[in-house]
Scaffold this motif. Structure first.
Motif, PDB file in Angstrom:
ATOM      1  N   ASP A  52       0.813  -1.219   0.000  1.00  0.00           N
ATOM      2  CA  ASP A  52       0.000   0.000   0.000  1.00  0.00           C
ATOM      3  C   ASP A  52       0.850   1.274   0.000  1.00  0.00           C
ATOM      4  N   ASP A  73      -0.360   2.698  -6.305  1.00  0.00           N
ATOM      5  CA  ASP A  73      -0.458   4.140  -6.461  1.00  0.00           C
ATOM      6  C   ASP A  73       0.571   4.537  -7.514  1.00  0.00           C
ATOM      7  N   PHE A  85       8.429  15.521  -8.199  1.00  0.00           N
ATOM      8  CA  PHE A  85       7.083  15.086  -7.780  1.00  0.00           C
ATOM      9  C   PHE A  85       7.210  14.045  -6.668  1.00  0.00           C
ATOM     10  N   GLY A  88       8.381  15.526  -3.287  1.00  0.00           N
ATOM     11  CA  GLY A  88       7.284  16.134  -2.533  1.00  0.00           C
ATOM     12  C   GLY A  88       6.460  15.082  -1.807  1.00  0.00           C
TER      13      GLY A  88
ATOM     14  N   ILE B  64       3.036  19.596  -5.777  1.00  0.00           N
ATOM     15  CA  ILE B  64       1.932  18.772  -6.315  1.00  0.00           C
ATOM     16  C   ILE B  64       2.042  17.359  -5.739  1.00  0.00           C
ATOM     17  N   GLY B  65       3.258  16.823  -5.709  1.00  0.00           N
ATOM     18  CA  GLY B  65       3.470  15.494  -5.124  1.00  0.00           C
ATOM     19  C   GLY B  65       3.088  15.462  -3.654  1.00  0.00           C
ATOM     20  N   ALA B  66       3.482  16.502  -2.920  1.00  0.00           N
ATOM     21  CA  ALA B  66       3.181  16.559  -1.482  1.00  0.00           C
ATOM     22  C   ALA B  66       1.682  16.652  -1.233  1.00  0.00           C
ATOM     23  N   TRP B  68      -0.656  15.365  -3.059  1.00  0.00           N
ATOM     24  CA  TRP B  68      -1.234  14.029  -3.260  1.00  0.00           C
ATOM     25  C   TRP B  68      -0.937  13.106  -2.069  1.00  0.00           C
ATOM     26  N   ALA B  69       0.147  13.403  -1.365  1.00  0.00           N
ATOM     27  CA  ALA B  69       0.452  12.609  -0.179  1.00  0.00           C
ATOM     28  C   ALA B  69      -0.306  13.138   1.035  1.00  0.00           C
ATOM     29  N   PHE B  71      -0.676  16.548   2.163  1.00  0.00           N
ATOM     30  CA  PHE B  71      -0.285  17.793   2.823  1.00  0.00           C
ATOM     31  C   PHE B  71      -0.820  19.012   2.067  1.00  0.00           C
ATOM     32  N   ILE B 217      -5.823   9.849  -1.066  1.00  0.00           N
ATOM     33  CA  ILE B 217      -4.477  10.193  -0.606  1.00  0.00           C
ATOM     34  C   ILE B 217      -3.578   8.987  -0.846  1.00  0.00           C
ATOM     35  N   LEU B 218      -2.362   9.262  -1.300  1.00  0.00           N
ATOM     36  CA  LEU B 218      -1.403   8.178  -1.564  1.00  0.00           C
ATOM     37  C   LEU B 218      -1.121   7.389  -0.281  1.00  0.00           C
ATOM     38  N   GLY B 219      -0.824   6.098  -0.472  1.00  0.00           N
ATOM     39  CA  GLY B 219      -0.378   5.287   0.666  1.00  0.00           C
ATOM     40  C   GLY B 219      -1.486   4.596   1.425  1.00  0.00           C
TER      41      GLY B 219
END
Lengths: 278, 373
Positions: A52, A73, A85, A88, B64-66, B68-69, B71, B217-219
């Protein structure tokens, strides 16, 4: 007919509804991806990686499109920017295992600046760069790794430039792991990727691949078997090679092996140390 | 609530902290750098992360990456860096990623005058990247408003799953004024809508009735697809006309649907105004002073200040005053004028820009508009 049941041991790692891939017959990327998935499968089975938390990121190009096919993901972002990306994402959630995949054009060409700074920071992500010596998706233009003299669609009189040795570039920085393998030795791709998955910090694996459809056409090796055999002849595996020996040269040979393997504090470990002092 | 005395840049940083910022990536550039410097000190104390990236392209892609995680994420820059962010702004649009991008405007083109002010990027903020889209954009005129609109920018971004631009400028950035900072609970802070279950999370681009899809959200094992290609509701590449039209139209409509939330303006002396002065951002400060001055002299001048530049609420703008004469004053060569001319189509609309490296003075404003009075 849609595939409805797992018929291959790696099927559970794939988005089967998106298979077949867009890769040309004879493309080396499938070998590379399968090797990576076998390593990931082992890590998941032994319980050292939570599926996950696995996050694949790719920019633009044939190699980056691997993120289409993996059942995790995944982000298919803009050209060259997969690394920032991913940075981040992992800084926001350090539990994520970010895997960046891309070709040499995406990672070392347009994204080159991000590559070297990510290595310098020893930031916690794995970058697997597939080198096929050409911009394949756009139809065969010169790439940062194209050998000198090769005629491509944008170097019709032969490539006047010296190619980039990304392994040497990244080893000059602060990466925790740097290795090179070839699709002619998939067991090493698997072994190195397995190892990389167990480490922290910046991990870089260059996978030398074969593109008979586009690059093969440029160098007269349009037949996938011939292309594969010619690549195989050039690959020299040196388990304990020095960085100086890390050549990637179509004429003089392509040295594969592990060039850096250390456990310097990673970017996230350093940040956490600072945080605990606040 | 606590009162402090600070600069516009630090007010932006404080606003972001109030709004729940957790990730900041940036690259030094005058006149925006204090935002990153301030947050580098403060954000880790709030459990967040600040990273100075190798360039502005890296900065915007990292936020953008953050986002999606999970934040809340922001970057700040100025003209040259803002231009570099254009491509990734399109990525934030098509992946429907809430981020806040602050552009502290300085004089251009190119390197221009880094330390001096401008309002030249207002149309860049609207027609930034390639493709069709509509990015909400706010323009504060004071230190307090830099704080308030930063919070609003985050709320808009999270509510509508969209990038949002805050257009400050070198004057606001380095202006020091009193600032009221809210404590938690004293101001509305909007969080993002997340999928109710795994099945819903499988469709990260399938909208609810508000046209906004819940954001996985990722993860979390959702196997989310973040896709820069034109995609269907699942996130699969969809190069077909039906999907393309549906996606692009929805990306714009979801913003327009909430225009009453997004759009803010301020009007003074508009009821009996015969001439309406339209302005925004730092320049509006001098335009307001000029308006007060005209009123003292008995002239029926009204004042309209746009707090939201994009999207413009055309109905609200049109109905704010019955003045037959509209004069648009801005620190550029005349840009928002084109939209005012379009909106007030049956009235006389004049462009009176004051192109200046300094904040246009009330006298310069008067000189610029007098030919049309």
């Amino acid at each position: 007919m849609a595939v409805t049941q797992y018929i291959h041991p790696l099927d559970k790692h794939l988005r089967l509804e998106r298979i077949p891939t867009l890769y040309c017959p004879g493309c080396g990327l499938g070998i590379g991806l399968a090797s990576m998935l076998r390593a990931l499968d082992s890590r998941i089975k032994e319980g050292s990686i939570d599926p996950d938390k696995v996050f694949w990121v790719g920019g633009i190009g044939c190699s980056a499109r691997m993120v289409f096919y993996v059942n995790y993901d995944s982000a298919h972002v803009i050209h060259g920017r997969a690394i920032p990306f991913a940075i981040g994402a992992v800084l926001a959630n350090p539990e994520l295992k970010a895997i960046v995949v891309g070709g040499d054009g995406d990672i070392a060409g347009i994204g080159g600046n991000h590559l070297l700074h990510a290595a310098r920071r020893n930031v916690d992500l794995i970058v697997v760069m597939f080198t096929n010596f050409v911009y394949a998706m756009t139809g065969g233009q010169v790439a940062p790794t194209t050998p000198r003299g090769v005629k491509t669609t944008t170097t019709p009189r032969g490539n006047p430039e010296y190619p980039m040795n990304a392994v040497k570039l990244v080893t000059s920085l602060n990466a925790n792991y740097v290795a090179r393998a070839s699709i002619t030795t998939p067991h090493y791709i698997e072994q190195y990727f397995y190892k990389a998955l167990g480490k922290k910090g910046f991990r870089f694996i260059e996978v030398v691949s074969a593109c008979p459809e586009v690059y093969g056409r440029h160098i007269g090796l349009r037949n996938p078997v011939e292309m594969y055999n010619e690549l195989k002849k050039r690959v020299k595996h040196k388990p304990k090679a020095s960085i100086e020996e890390a050549e990637i040269d179509w004429d003089k040979g392509i040295v594969t092996g592990e060039f850096v393997d250390r456990d310097n504090p990673s970017y996230i470990e350093i940040l956490r140390g600072e945080q605990s002092e606040i | 609530m606590r009162k402090t005395f600070t600069s516009g840049n630090m007010a932006v940083a404080e606003g972001a902290l109030t709004a729940g910022l957790k990730f900041y990536a940036g690259y030094p550039i005058t006149p925006s750098s204090e935002i990153m410097e301030y947050l580098a000190e403060k954000l880790p104390q709030h459990g967040g992360v600040v990273i100075q990236m190798e360039d502005e392209i890296g900065s915007i892609n990292a936020i953008i990456g953050a986002s999606w995680a999970g934040f809340k994420a922001m970057t700040a820059t100025s003209g040259p860096g803002f231009s570099l962010m254009a491509e990734a702004m399109g990525l934030a649009v098509i992946t429907e990623t809430p981020i806040v991008v602050v552009n502290v405007m300085r004089a251009g083109p190119s390197t221009g005058v880094p330390t001096k002010t401008s309002q030249s990027d207002v149309l860049q903020a609207r027609w930034f990247a390639h493709g069709d889209y509509l990015i909400p954009c706010y323009a504060p005129w004071s230190v307090q408003e830099a704080y308030d609109l930063t919070i609003k920018a985050f709320n808009t971004a999270e509510l509508l799953r969209t990038p949002v631009i805050l257009l400050s400028d070198a004057v606001i950035a380095h202006l020091w004024e009193p600032l009221m900072i809210y404590e938690p609970g004293e101001v509305e802070v909007i969080g993002r809508k997340i999928p109710i279950d795994k099945q819903r999370a499988k469709f990260p681009y399938k909208p609810d009735s508000d046209l906004v899809p819940p954001m996985p959200i990722l993860g979390h094992g959702y196997k989310t697809i973040i896709e820069s290609l034109t995609h269907n509701e699942r996130g699969f590449y969809a190069p077909m006309n039906t999907e393309y039209k549906a996606l692009v139209k929805r990306l714009i409509l979801k913003i327009l649907k909430r225009i009453n939330y997004i759009y803010e303006q301020e009007t003074r002396y508009c009821d009996d105004a015969e001439v309406l002065l339209v302005s925004y951002g730092s320049t509006a400060r001098s335009v307001y002073l000029a308006t007060v001055d005209y009123r003292r002299k008995g002239l029926k001048i009204g004042f309209l200040r746009l707090k939201t530049l994009w999207p413009l609420n055309e109905e609200k703008i049109l109905n704010c005053s019955r003045a037959r004469k509209i004069i648009v004053i801005e620190n550029n060569t005349g840009k928002i004028y084109f939209d005012m001319d379009r909106i007030f189509k049956d009235r006389d609309v004049y462009s009176s820009p004051v192109l200046s490296l300094e904040l246009p003075t009330p006298r310069e404003v008067s000189e610029a508009i007098e030919p049309w009075l």
